[in-house]
Scaffold this active site. Structure first.
Site, mmCIF file in Angstrom:
data_model
loop_
_atom_site.group_PDB
_atom_site.id
_atom_site.type_symbol
_atom_site.label_atom_id
_atom_site.label_comp_id
_atom_site.label_asym_id
_atom_site.label_seq_id
_atom_site.Cartn_x
_atom_site.Cartn_y
_atom_site.Cartn_z
ATOM 1 N N ASP A 169 0.833 -1.161 -0.055
ATOM 2 C CA ASP A 169 -0.130 -0.097 -0.074
ATOM 3 C C ASP A 169 0.823 1.016 -0.110
ATOM 4 O O ASP A 169 2.037 1.179 0.026
ATOM 5 C CB ASP A 169 -0.949 0.181 1.298
ATOM 6 C CG ASP A 169 -2.170 0.928 0.910
ATOM 7 O OD1 ASP A 169 -2.077 1.808 0.000
ATOM 8 O OD2 ASP A 169 -3.042 0.750 1.542
HETATM 9 C C1 BGC Z 1 -4.991 3.436 0.298
HETATM 10 C C2 BGC Z 1 -5.055 2.413 -1.008
HETATM 11 C C3 BGC Z 1 -4.905 3.345 -2.350
HETATM 12 C C4 BGC Z 1 -3.690 3.876 -2.207
HETATM 13 C C5 BGC Z 1 -3.363 4.693 -3.515
HETATM 14 C C6 BGC Z 1 -3.932 4.192 0.304
HETATM 15 O O1 BGC Z 1 -3.997 5.170 1.078
HETATM 16 O O2 BGC Z 1 -5.107 2.739 1.505
HETATM 17 O O3 BGC Z 1 -6.276 1.778 -1.078
HETATM 18 O O4 BGC Z 1 -5.053 2.368 -3.408
HETATM 19 O O5 BGC Z 1 -3.569 5.040 -0.982
HETATM 20 O O6 BGC Z 1 -4.260 5.971 -3.532
#
Ligand code: BGC
Length: 725
Positions: free
Chosen positions: A223
């Protein structure tokens, strides 16, 4: 292809370009000119392309789950995939599939409800749909996220979800197993720790379970800034570091990967073969979706939508609005309908009350990340939301519908002027009250809510508003848009609240889909994907976490007993059980038949080898384990006066000493029938469907003893039909 690449080239394909332009997307792998690799664009969101124009805003995960309709889930996935592809995105950052374990979970709405079987079926169809190849053999890579047990937002990057092996396998892993079965190209790890090891570097989860038991051959990505180490993550199974920053404080190109990865190989901390494996996985996903052949260049700039040089404003919406309307109607759950109060029939007069009936007067996309609640709620907030191209509010849709009837419509969007609300509602043939409850990701704080919900109450005085209207109007109809369950104690049993419509998070066609249900153009057939309790203490709540503890512990002590399973186990009656939903017509079930299917001799051998030998890579996905072993068929008849859809559900009762909850969902089917018509519905059960995860054998094993098959209208309803296996 990778064979002749240098270490630097291999390292370059497994890292994002940091967190800023010139990359156009939320995650970017830079081109590698020396080997002719064009780079990758990674972009949210599970409901549609995020930070882009001329895209659709689809119904949320929780809404597609509420349809209990595999076909619609597939079509939604296909439409989503087509929009990402049209924008030149290689990797779409969804779907999310964490279970709605606790009632307050801020991101529960992104996922597919509280039951692993339902979530698994919807995840499977979504991914198959998203990864469908176009006529040129190209498609978009999906991402199953967030692996695993990433179920709370508060201190999400500090807390440890602690769960035992059986709970992990039977509940939280199941949607990921189905994703791998669907051929998902990527899996994103969670921010959290699991059993006190960061998800991004948890070797047991990534190497042993995902790449081992499930035989996952694609890319495991972090993530965003979720990797906490280089060597440990890489050896722990992480293949790609996104977006390439070391944390959210450093944007100078410092990363755990990149130069540190090449150094780690050169000093012997990471074997070169592992970097080759990482690069191979990224390329394997790229080839799988035909992205090596003239893949369209990214044609929008998620960091600057008005820059003429990088935005060509490609309209990718097609006619998806039709599907969006259908899904939102199909995912609308009718919870209460006294004396056929609904559908509305050409009313002479109506009152439409509540801020949730009208779009935000400041503009649809006024709040960044949809982090505000000032109008009809059609999506939660955070990276899981995208920009609305338009948003049809309930008020305008209802007005268009009743125009030909000459209905007089009174309205107020002021939730706090109860005197006005009552004066408008009084004397109208029916009064519709629109209320909501919001939640989201920690990226925004909305009215004191940091992500996880503070409570399960309606926002903006919804309870008082309903009561003020119900005090003066005998036909008060409540419509709820919500990210999850709400406390209804104040008004649900009020005799004048004659109907309750649970509209979930419908996306851009909100008002139209709701109107379709209210006026009977669409027979309600949505089913609750989680349970709504009578008392707050009956829910499994988010763990109260104090910010003072370094790594707060979230213990999954409930084990297998989340959502409806807990009510069954603890003998508690909820207000509305998982799977519940009313209809304008009626259905009957009869003629249950159970047939055992013969596995082929090759399958029988494969299965007995599985049980008697050490598990091989991919053994949890062996075809014989998932082949149909028992077919359960029933006859479903529409015994009412209208055409409509129904969702017969199959619950399995395990042998008494198997340690399972009293019953678990193992089948559902959405069927459409005209009045008086009937059809046969078949549910297929595999050996896996009847198995438990045996923690000693480390295998899926069918417990000995007899199983009971129940056909029921929801998870707690007394069974309509029963049979034995
Ligand atoms: C989230 C993800 C997301 C990523 C990119 C993170 O903060 O948990 O689900 O895909 O950001 O925006």
């Amino acid at each position: 292809m990778v064979k002749n690449w240098t270490l630097e080239e291999k390292s370059a394909i497994v890292i994002g370009d940091s967190w800023s332009p010139p990359g156009l997307c939320i995650g970017n792998v830079n081109p590698i000119p020396s080997v002719g690799f064009p780079g990758l664009c990674l972009q949210d969101a599970p409901v549609g392309v995020r930070v882009a124009d001329l895209v659709s805003a689809f119904p949320a995960g929780v809404t597609i789950a509420s349809t209990f309709d595999r076909n619609l889930a597939r079509l939604r996935g296909e439409a989503l995939g087509a929009e990402f592809l049209g924008k030149g995105i290689n990797i779409a950052l969804g779907p999310g599939m964490n279970l709605a374990r606790n009632a307050e979970g801020g991101r529960n709405w992104e996922g597919f409800g509280a039951d692993p079987y339902l979530a698994g079926e919807v995840a499977y169809e979504t991914i198959r749909g998203m990864q469908t190849l176009n006529k040129d053999g190209q498609g978009v890579q999906a991402v199953a996220k967030h692996y695993i047990a990433n179920d709370e937002e508060h201190l999400r990057a500090e807390s440890s979800s602690n769960l035992d092996d059986r709970t992990l396998h039977e509940l939280h892993l199941h949607p990921f197993l189905k994703s791998v079965q669907a051929g998902v190209a990527n899996v994103m790890t969670g921010y959290n720790l699991v059993n006190n090891s960061w998800a991004a570097q948890n070797s047991k989860l990534n190497n042993d379970i995902l790449k081992g038991e499930l035989g996952f051959q694609g890319t495991i990505m972090s993530d965003w800034a979720g990797a906490r180490s280089g060597v440990a993550s890489i050896l722990g199974g992480l293949d790609m570091n996104m977006p390439g920053v070391i944390d959210w404080l450093h944007f100078d190109g410092t990363s755990y990967f990149g130069g540190n990865l090449t150094a780690a190989v050169n000093n012997g901390s990471v074997p070169l073969s592992r970097v080759t494996d990482m690069a191979t996985r990224v390329l394997a996903s790229w080839f799988l979706l035909g992205q090596d052949k003239n893949f369209p260049a990214t044609n929008f700039n998620g960091w600057n939508l008005t820059d003429p040089a990088t935005n060509s404003h490609v309209n990718v919406q097609g006619d998806h609005y039709k599907l969006i309307r259908q899904i939102a109607a199909s995912g609308t759950v009718l919870l209460k309908n006294v004396n056929n109060a609904l559908p509305l029939q050409k009313p002479k007069s109506l009152a439409i009350i509540g801020d949730d009936a009208f779009p935000d007067p400041n503009g649809l996309n006024f709040y960044q990340y949809r982090g505000g609640n000032n109008g009809t709620l059609a999506v939660g907030w955070g990276s899981g939301a995208n920009d609305f191209p338009y948003l049809v509010g309930p008020f305008s849709a209802i007005v268009s519908k009743v125009k030909p009837y000459g209905t007089s419509v009174k309205s107020s969007r002021d939730n706090y002027d109860l005197t006005l609300a009552a004066s408008l509602a009084k004397g109208q043939e029916a009064a519709l009250v629109f209320v909501n409850s919001d939640g989201g990701e920690t990226v925004s704080v909305v009215e004191g809510v940091e992500g996880d919900r503070n409570d399960l109450l309606l926002w903006h005085g919804g309870d008082e508003l309903i009561l003020a209207v119900a005090a003066v109007n005998k036909k008060t109809i409540v419509v709820v848009h919500s990210v999850g369950p709400v406390d209804m104690a104040a008004w649900i049993d009020h005799p004048n609240v004659v109907a309750v419509v649970w509209a979930n998070l419908p996306g851009q066609e909100s008002g139209n889909s709701c109107t379709d249900v209210l006026f009977g153009d669409y027979n309600p057939s949505g089913r609750l994907p989680y349970t709504i309790a009578k008392n707050d203490e009956d829910y499994l709540h988010a763990t109260p976490i104090t910010d003072l503890v370094p790594n707060p512990q979230v213990n999954y002590d409930e084990k297998l007993n989340i959502d409806y399973r807990a009510y069954l186990t603890n003998n508690k009656t909820p207000r509305f059980a998982f799977g519940f939903g009313l209809s304008y017509t009626t259905f009957s079930y009869s003629s249950l038949k159970i047939k055992e299917s013969k596995l082929s001799s090759a399958q029988t051998t494969e299965l007995s080898n599985y049980l008697s030998r050490k598990s091989a890579v991919g053994s949890s996905l062996l075809p014989s384990l998932h082949a149909t072993k028992w077919s359960v068929s029933i006859k479903v008849k529409n015994t009412g006066k209208r055409t409509g859809e129904d969702v017969p559900q199959l619950y399995l009762v395990y042998p008494a000493d198997s340690g399972e909850p009293p019953r678990v969902l193992r089948g559902f089917e959405k069927v459409k029938l005209q009045s008086g018509h009937s059809t046969t519905v078949t549910f297929n059960l595999s050996t896996y469907d009847l198995s438990i995860w045996d923690v000693v054998k480390q295998k899926w094993t069918v417990p000995t003893g007899s199983f009971t098959v129940l056909i029921a209208t929801d998870a707690l309803a007394s069974p309509s039909l029963e049979g034995k296996i």
